[in-house]
Design a protein around this motif. Structure first.
Motif, PDB file in Angstrom:
ATOM      1  N   TRP A   1      50.020  30.752  28.626  1.00 38.48           N
ATOM      2  CA  TRP A   1      48.776  31.509  28.468  1.00 38.48           C
ATOM      3  C   TRP A   1      48.164  31.968  29.773  1.00 38.48           C
ATOM      4  O   TRP A   1      47.204  32.744  29.763  1.00 38.48           O
ATOM      5  CB  TRP A   1      47.756  30.672  27.672  1.00 38.48           C
ATOM      6  CG  TRP A   1      48.265  30.400  26.303  1.00 38.48           C
ATOM      7  CD1 TRP A   1      48.842  29.252  25.847  1.00 38.48           C
ATOM      8  CD2 TRP A   1      48.332  31.319  25.201  1.00 38.48           C
ATOM      9  NE1 TRP A   1      49.251  29.390  24.545  1.00 38.48           N
ATOM     10  CE2 TRP A   1      48.943  30.647  24.128  1.00 38.48           C
ATOM     11  CE3 TRP A   1      47.911  32.643  25.027  1.00 38.48           C
ATOM     12  CZ2 TRP A   1      49.169  31.257  22.893  1.00 38.48           C
ATOM     13  CZ3 TRP A   1      48.127  33.247  23.799  1.00 38.48           C
ATOM     14  CH2 TRP A   1      48.754  32.564  22.752  1.00 38.48           C
ATOM     15  N   GLY A   2      48.645  31.476  30.889  1.00 41.20           N
ATOM     16  CA  GLY A   2      48.116  31.933  32.175  1.00 41.20           C
ATOM     17  C   GLY A   2      46.749  31.398  32.519  1.00 41.20           C
ATOM     18  O   GLY A   2      46.038  31.962  33.358  1.00 41.20           O
ATOM     19  N   LEU A   3      46.355  30.275  31.881  1.00 39.19           N
ATOM     20  CA  LEU A   3      45.075  29.654  32.224  1.00 39.19           C
ATOM     21  C   LEU A   3      45.130  29.091  33.644  1.00 39.19           C
ATOM     22  O   LEU A   3      46.205  28.721  34.129  1.00 39.19           O
ATOM     23  CB  LEU A   3      44.771  28.522  31.242  1.00 39.19           C
ATOM     24  CG  LEU A   3      44.432  28.932  29.803  1.00 39.19           C
ATOM     25  CD1 LEU A   3      44.691  27.782  28.841  1.00 39.19           C
ATOM     26  CD2 LEU A   3      42.974  29.374  29.721  1.00 39.19           C
ATOM     27  N   GLN A   4      43.985  29.011  34.302  1.00 42.03           N
ATOM     28  CA  GLN A   4      43.875  28.290  35.573  1.00 42.03           C
ATOM     29  C   GLN A   4      43.668  26.818  35.213  1.00 42.03           C
ATOM     30  O   GLN A   4      42.798  26.508  34.390  1.00 42.03           O
ATOM     31  CB  GLN A   4      42.679  28.811  36.389  1.00 42.03           C
ATOM     32  CG  GLN A   4      42.690  30.315  36.613  1.00 42.03           C
ATOM     33  CD  GLN A   4      43.880  30.782  37.421  1.00 42.03           C
ATOM     34  OE1 GLN A   4      44.240  30.168  38.408  1.00 42.03           O
ATOM     35  NE2 GLN A   4      44.514  31.856  36.970  1.00 42.03           N
TER      36      GLN A   4
ATOM     37  N   LYS B   1      49.189  26.760  31.244  1.00 46.82           N
ATOM     38  CA  LYS B   1      49.519  27.562  32.424  1.00 46.82           C
ATOM     39  C   LYS B   1      50.673  28.525  32.133  1.00 46.82           C
ATOM     40  O   LYS B   1      50.568  29.730  32.335  1.00 46.82           O
ATOM     41  CB  LYS B   1      49.916  26.627  33.579  1.00 46.82           C
ATOM     42  CG  LYS B   1      50.243  27.332  34.878  1.00 46.82           C
ATOM     43  CD  LYS B   1      48.969  27.821  35.475  1.00 46.82           C
ATOM     44  CE  LYS B   1      49.179  28.711  36.647  1.00 46.82           C
ATOM     45  NZ  LYS B   1      47.899  29.195  37.151  1.00 46.82           N
TER      46      LYS B   1
ATOM     47  N   ASN C   1      46.852  23.917  38.847  1.00 51.86           N
ATOM     48  CA  ASN C   1      46.311  24.542  40.063  1.00 51.86           C
ATOM     49  C   ASN C   1      45.528  23.524  40.891  1.00 51.86           C
ATOM     50  O   ASN C   1      45.451  23.634  42.111  1.00 51.86           O
ATOM     51  CB  ASN C   1      45.375  25.698  39.702  1.00 51.86           C
ATOM     52  CG  ASN C   1      46.109  26.833  39.010  1.00 51.86           C
ATOM     53  OD1 ASN C   1      46.069  26.943  37.793  1.00 51.86           O
ATOM     54  ND2 ASN C   1      46.815  27.637  39.785  1.00 51.86           N
TER      55      ASN C   1
ATOM     56  N   GLU D   1      39.172  35.401  28.495  1.00 53.54           N
ATOM     57  CA  GLU D   1      40.297  35.984  29.215  1.00 53.54           C
ATOM     58  C   GLU D   1      41.003  34.827  29.930  1.00 53.54           C
ATOM     59  O   GLU D   1      40.452  34.256  30.880  1.00 53.54           O
ATOM     60  CB  GLU D   1      39.753  37.014  30.215  1.00 53.54           C
ATOM     61  CG  GLU D   1      40.743  37.478  31.268  1.00 53.54           C
ATOM     62  CD  GLU D   1      42.009  38.063  30.680  1.00 53.54           C
ATOM     63  OE1 GLU D   1      43.097  37.630  31.103  1.00 53.54           O
ATOM     64  OE2 GLU D   1      41.884  38.921  29.795  1.00 53.54           O
ATOM     65  N   PRO D   2      42.217  34.438  29.476  1.00 54.59           N
ATOM     66  CA  PRO D   2      42.833  33.211  30.004  1.00 54.59           C
ATOM     67  C   PRO D   2      42.922  33.168  31.526  1.00 54.59           C
ATOM     68  O   PRO D   2      42.690  32.110  32.123  1.00 54.59           O
ATOM     69  CB  PRO D   2      44.219  33.212  29.358  1.00 54.59           C
ATOM     70  CG  PRO D   2      44.032  33.953  28.081  1.00 54.59           C
ATOM     71  CD  PRO D   2      43.025  35.029  28.384  1.00 54.59           C
ATOM     72  N   ARG D   3      43.264  34.297  32.165  1.00 59.17           N
ATOM     73  CA  ARG D   3      43.445  34.258  33.622  1.00 59.17           C
ATOM     74  C   ARG D   3      42.134  34.051  34.377  1.00 59.17           C
ATOM     75  O   ARG D   3      42.133  33.721  35.555  1.00 59.17           O
ATOM     76  CB  ARG D   3      44.142  35.537  34.103  1.00 59.17           C
ATOM     77  CG  ARG D   3      45.567  35.558  33.643  1.00 59.17           C
ATOM     78  CD  ARG D   3      46.397  36.705  34.170  1.00 59.17           C
ATOM     79  NE  ARG D   3      47.678  36.712  33.485  1.00 59.17           N
ATOM     80  CZ  ARG D   3      48.681  35.873  33.755  1.00 59.17           C
ATOM     81  NH1 ARG D   3      48.549  34.993  34.717  1.00 59.17           N
ATOM     82  NH2 ARG D   3      49.809  35.915  33.071  1.00 59.17           N
ATOM     83  N   ARG D   4      41.024  34.237  33.685  1.00 63.98           N
ATOM     84  CA  ARG D   4      39.717  33.996  34.309  1.00 63.98           C
ATOM     85  C   ARG D   4      39.042  32.764  33.687  1.00 63.98           C
ATOM     86  O   ARG D   4      37.825  32.631  33.704  1.00 63.98           O
ATOM     87  CB  ARG D   4      38.832  35.235  34.186  1.00 63.98           C
ATOM     88  CG  ARG D   4      39.336  36.390  35.087  1.00 63.98           C
ATOM     89  CD  ARG D   4      38.307  37.499  35.206  1.00 63.98           C
ATOM     90  NE  ARG D   4      37.011  37.021  35.656  1.00 63.98           N
ATOM     91  CZ  ARG D   4      36.705  36.747  36.921  1.00 63.98           C
ATOM     92  NH1 ARG D   4      37.600  36.908  37.866  1.00 63.98           N
ATOM     93  NH2 ARG D   4      35.503  36.310  37.236  1.00 63.98           N
TER      94      ARG D   4
END
Ligand SMILES: [Mg+2]
Length: 262
Positions: free
Chosen positions: A199-202, A196, A216, A178-181
């Motif tokens: 894909w919304g990766l941290q 980022k 981040n 899950e990219p956001r996690r």
């Protein structure tokens, strides 16, 4: 983002390899660049002065020299290119990193490598570092370019590499995260930006002391994540049939172990 909840915001950690899990001071990157130029001279017939310029231009336009040469119709296989460019690298300059190994061993989340390099190079570098058994999965050039060996002409399938959308799609599917996690570490500002924004990766920019716009976090060395991102170690522990949350002192003990090796 804090550690107040004592529950880690990350289920998985994805690491780039070159200049991320080992520093650029090994000189490997400089040798790769020189070998690419020698490939352009010896295998493609370019002059010395043209080769240096072309390497930079192909990287900017196509993502890599191999991608550019194939797109332009040069019938060069990935195996031939990688064995020339990586086969003669001074791997002895990559030293075993016991601190990194200890740090990785304290991270309980899934750990995955995602590199544009080929599998032979990835395994040689990880073996030299002494950390090849620390990862659940190695996502490399062959993973993100499965159709390339079947191509009937050089431009049939474009060579996929970070930071392209398709390379990330294939890699994140293969990793099943899950990219956001998911925490994504890379030394490339372009890769961090793509991970980022698209894909919304941290994201963690490695090798820099100042964050890029889409990062981040920034760490000069990968071993600094213990100080920079203690949230990694905030976690829930399974105990008998009930899930209990770590107390603050337990968390501090876990961090102290991680920091000793950092
Ligand atoms: Mg890198």
């Amino acid at each position: 983002m804090g550690i107040n909840s004592l529950v880690s915001p990350f289920d998985a950690i994805i690491f780039d390899l070159d200049d991320t899990l080992y520093p650029s001071t090994t000189g490997i990157d400089r040798c790769v660049k020189r070998n690419i130029e020698l490939f352009l001279i010896e295998k493609c017939g370019f002059s010395e002065s043209k080769a240096a310029h072309l390497r930079v231009e192909l990287f900017k336009t196509y993502g890599s020299t191999l991608a550019g040469l194939r797109a332009l119709g040069y019938d060069i296989t990935a195996e031939e290119y990688h064995s020339f460019v990586h086969g003669r690298l001074p791997y002895d300059s990559i030293k075993p990193d016991v601190q990194l190994r200890n740090l990785l061993c304290t991270i309980k989340q899934r750990k995955i490598v995602f590199t544009n390099s080929d599998r032979i190079h990835a395994m040689r570098a990880l073996d030299r570092l002494g950390i090849s058994d620390c990862f659940e999965q190695i996502i490399c050039f062959e993973t993100i370019n499965p159709n390339l060996p079947n191509s009937t002409r050089p431009d049939e399938f474009p060579v996929l590499l970070k930071p392209s959308l398709d390379a990330f799609r294939i890699a994140l599917d293969a990793a099943n995260v899950e990219p956001r996690r998911t925490l994504f570490l890379d030394d490339s500002v372009r890769n961090i930006a793509a991970g980022k924004r698209k894909w919304g990766l941290q994201t963690v920019l490695v090798g820099k002391t100042v964050k890029s716009k889409e990062a981040n976090y920034a760490v000069e060395f990968v071993n600094n994540v213990a100080q920079a991102i203690p949230e990694i170690w905030a976690n829930k522990m399974e105990y008998k049939d009930e899930t209990i949350t770590r107390t603050k002192s337990e968390l501090e003990s876990a961090l102290a172990i991680a920091l000793v090796g950092a």
